[in-house]
Design a protein around this motif. Structure first.
Motif, mmCIF file in Angstrom:
data_model
loop_
_atom_site.group_PDB
_atom_site.id
_atom_site.type_symbol
_atom_site.label_atom_id
_atom_site.label_comp_id
_atom_site.label_asym_id
_atom_site.label_seq_id
_atom_site.Cartn_x
_atom_site.Cartn_y
_atom_site.Cartn_z
ATOM 1 N N THR A 59 -44.443 2.136 -43.651
ATOM 2 C CA THR A 59 -45.169 1.158 -42.854
ATOM 3 C C THR A 59 -45.047 1.468 -41.367
ATOM 4 O O THR A 59 -46.008 1.291 -40.610
ATOM 5 N N ARG A 167 -36.606 -11.359 -43.942
ATOM 6 C CA ARG A 167 -37.576 -11.218 -42.849
ATOM 7 C C ARG A 167 -36.882 -11.255 -41.493
ATOM 8 O O ARG A 167 -37.184 -10.465 -40.596
ATOM 9 N N LYS A 179 -45.859 -7.776 -39.356
ATOM 10 C CA LYS A 179 -46.641 -7.133 -40.416
ATOM 11 C C LYS A 179 -45.780 -6.141 -41.195
ATOM 12 O O LYS A 179 -45.838 -6.087 -42.438
ATOM 13 N N ASP A 182 -43.367 -8.050 -43.428
ATOM 14 C CA ASP A 182 -44.053 -8.653 -44.567
ATOM 15 C C ASP A 182 -44.456 -7.619 -45.599
ATOM 16 O O ASP A 182 -44.448 -7.897 -46.805
ATOM 17 N N CYS A 183 -44.821 -6.420 -45.158
ATOM 18 C CA CYS A 183 -45.158 -5.358 -46.109
ATOM 19 C C CYS A 183 -43.941 -4.974 -46.941
ATOM 20 O O CYS A 183 -44.058 -4.732 -48.151
ATOM 21 N N PRO A 196 -49.359 -10.184 -45.501
ATOM 22 C CA PRO A 196 -49.242 -9.435 -44.251
ATOM 23 C C PRO A 196 -50.572 -9.393 -43.501
ATOM 24 O O PRO A 196 -51.640 -9.295 -44.107
ATOM 25 N N ASP A 198 -52.653 -7.334 -40.786
ATOM 26 C CA ASP A 198 -52.885 -6.168 -39.945
ATOM 27 C C ASP A 198 -54.130 -6.431 -39.098
ATOM 28 O O ASP A 198 -54.630 -7.554 -39.026
ATOM 29 N N ARG A 221 -51.483 -15.459 -40.347
ATOM 30 C CA ARG A 221 -50.612 -15.361 -41.526
ATOM 31 C C ARG A 221 -50.254 -16.746 -42.062
ATOM 32 O O ARG A 221 -50.317 -17.005 -43.272
ATOM 33 N N HIS A 237 -54.321 -9.496 -49.450
ATOM 34 C CA HIS A 237 -54.052 -8.660 -48.279
ATOM 35 C C HIS A 237 -54.688 -7.281 -48.424
ATOM 36 O O HIS A 237 -55.439 -6.838 -47.548
#
Length: 287
Positions: A59, A167, A179, A182-183, A196, A198, A221, A237
């Protein structure tokens, strides 16, 4: 239903997880109706199972670039530091033992914590911003080795600990934004209710009117996670990203070619889109 495209890193085979099915019911919110339609257009999938540290690295590599650019960088990094099938540039054997810091036990976090930054930067050059990203990756690897003992401990933490705790710890790592965090929660931890955001999701959520026109990424989000059932957030997502690439593009959304050109036309407010003048502005700049 179309096959999930391999070039969509977050949604393709590398994202982990398994195919899932649902029967679209009467949606309780417009956001859920949008996700239901996207699920029929693209795919429905339950995510989870990807190695947490590799997911984090992947990511970071994808930040501010396309999958086309970041995938080769990821493959090169894995070949050099995780014992991939290919030989590295300085003649390492195919079993992955190298002179540039591969750990004896094959721990990717340990290998990258010991990596020479200039060599790592060269390895991931195709992803762009390679000096910045190499610093982030090495720094993250060092933190994870210090805090969790390596990639395995980090993987266990991501998959077993409370999502809010995970998180918060992820966001404390330099280079990890919402982001990215969350990924990792979605594709590694398999956590439901994580959507997530983006660039594509941020644009589409505001353009469609699913969030306010001036909402930042976190606001979008929060709206989507509140309005979309937990089991639909993951594929919502990845499918919304694909929809942004194919239909709801930043400069020329499909609706400029007429209502019939966009399959989600009736669910969209088209904030910032003037179909008569054929102009497009960021939703935050719309009257």
């Amino acid at each position: 239903m179309p096959e999930e495209p391999a070039e969509n890193i977050s949604g393709g085979d590398a994202g982990g997880g398994t195919a899932a099915e649902f029967v679209p019911a009467e949606a309780d919110t417009r956001a859920e109706a949008v996700v239901d339609e996207l699920g029929q257009m693209y795919w429905q999938k339950a995510y989870g199972g990807q190695d947490a540290f590799e997911c984090l690295v992947r990511t970071i590599l994808s930040q501010n670039t396309s999958d086309v650019a970041s995938q080769p960088a990821h493959d090169s990094l894995m070949d050099r530091y995780a014992g991939g099938d290919g030989d590295s540039a300085d003649g390492d054997s195919a079993d992955g033992d190298s002179a540039d810091g591969d750990s004896a036990d094959g721990d990717l976090a340990a290998a990258l914590a010991d990596a020479e930054q200039s060599e790592l930067a060269e390895t991931i050059a195709s992803a762009g911003l390679y000096n910045q990203k190499s610093e982030m990756i090495i720094g993250a690897a060092e933190r994870i080795c210090e805090s969790f003992g390596g990639a395995d401990g980090f993987d266990e933490f991501v998959k077993d600990e409370d999502p809010d705790t995970v998180r918060k710890r992820l966001l404390d790592i330099h280079g990890v934004g919402p982001k990215t965090a969350d990924c990792v929660l979605l594709f590694s931890g398999g956590r439901g209710g994580v959507f997530p955001v983006d660039t594509h999701v941020h644009r589409i959520g505001r353009r469609m009117g699913l969030a306010s026109a001036d909402a930042d990424h976190e606001d979008v989000r929060e709206h989507l996670e509140a309005d979309v059932p937990a089991e639909k957030c993951g594929f919502g997502h990845t499918a919304m990203i694909q929809f942004g690439r194919e239909y709801c593009k930043a400069r020329k959304p499909a609706c400029l070619d007429g209502p019939e050109a966009c399959p989600l036309y009736d669910l969209c407010d088209r904030v910032g889109v003037d179909e008569v003048e054929e102009t497009v502005v960021d939703p935050a700049e719309a009257d």
